[in-house]
Motif scaffolding. Structure first.
Motif: not given
Length: 284
Positions: A86-101
């Motif tokens: 929910e917080v990530i969504a509120s930040l309105k990112p252009d891209v999210v980098l995540v671990a493959a796992s």
């Protein structure tokens, strides 16, 4: 024929500056312009973004990202098991980098976010991920960072005396007897420094082993983090291990553990830490 025509039309519709990024899960993301709002959910990716000069574009990071110091002022978004979507969504990112796992990638995509899953595990992976993130950021010559890493590791290797080369090492990376295997980036660093490794390649990068395995392998040097060293000599049979008997145990402080455990821009520093251990504990 129809599929080919569709792909051609899609290509024509993309801006000239657009790039297609294929991540470690095989998912393709189209980046039409360098992202200005980035969320990173893996410390090594956070450090890579910053090393490529884009720290100011980060708007949120995972709880373990703590370098460079400036990222500590950013919203902390949890770990791999409790990511705050929910917080990530509120930040309105252009891209999210995540671990493959990470388990959160599909949920983020379902909310309409662009997600790129990357998880370097080896030297080759680190070099590749640098190129990918460079493409995402629109940074030319991201491989300059790799050249710096490569030169730094070579310098660390040259500092290891001949008397320490070939020493058989057990590197415990996490409690529960998780070891740095030969094929992990940590194991590759040991190899580049001229050290041996009691963990055979077929056990994988970070295998969970049993205590008796280490006793039988009888390493001449043990590397371990400060959090795991308590009671080391009291483990059953470990008082017979050469490294324990001769006091050849390198205990890494938490900040050193961070550097050692992150496959990214600080790998040359990690090599220097390991090289110092070899010089001081196995070089005499």
């Amino acid at each position: 024929m129809l599929r080919l025509l569709t792909l051609l039309l899609l290509a024509l519709a993309l801006p000239a500056s657009a790039v297609e990024i294929k991540d470690d899960l095989g998912h393709t993301t189209v980046i039409t312009a360098p992202p200005q709002r980035i969320v990173s959910l893996l410390p090594s990716l956070t450090e890579t973004v910053c090393e490529l000069g884009a720290c100011g574009r980060l708007v949120g990071v995972d709880r373990y990202s703590n370098f460079p110091a400036s990222v500590n002022a950013l919203p902390k978004l949890g770990g791999m098991e409790d990511t705050n979507v929910e917080v990530i969504a509120s930040l309105k990112p252009d891209v999210v980098l995540v671990a493959a796992s990470s388990r959160v990638a599909e949920r983020l995509r379902a909310l309409g976010m662009k997600v790129i899953a990357l998880e370097p595990r080896s030297y080759k992976d680190v070099q590749r991920v640098l190129s990918v993130i460079g493409q995402v950021l629109g940074v030319p010559d991201a491989q300059r960072v790799w050249r710096h890493i490569d030169a730094g590791v070579a310098a660390a290797a040259s500092s290891v005396p001949a008397s320490a080369r070939g020493v058989r090492v057990y590197y415990e990376v996490a409690s529960g007897l998780y070891a740095a295997g030969t094929v992990s980036f940590m194991g590759e660093t040991l190899t580049k420094l001229g050290a041996g490794n009691i963990i055979p390649p077929d056990l994988g990068p970070f295998p969970k082993i049993n205590a008796e395995f280490v006793v039988k392998a009888n390493p001449a040097l043990i590397m371990i983090g400060q959090r795991g060293v308590e009671g080391l000599a009291q483990r059953p049979g470990w008082d017979r291990i050469d490294a324990i008997k001769r006091g050849r145990v390198c205990v890494f402080k938490p900040d050193e553990g961070d550097i050692l455990s992150r496959p990214g821009p600080r790998m040359a520093e990690a090599a220097q830490i390991m090289a110092k251990c070899l010089r001081e504990k196995a070089g005499s």
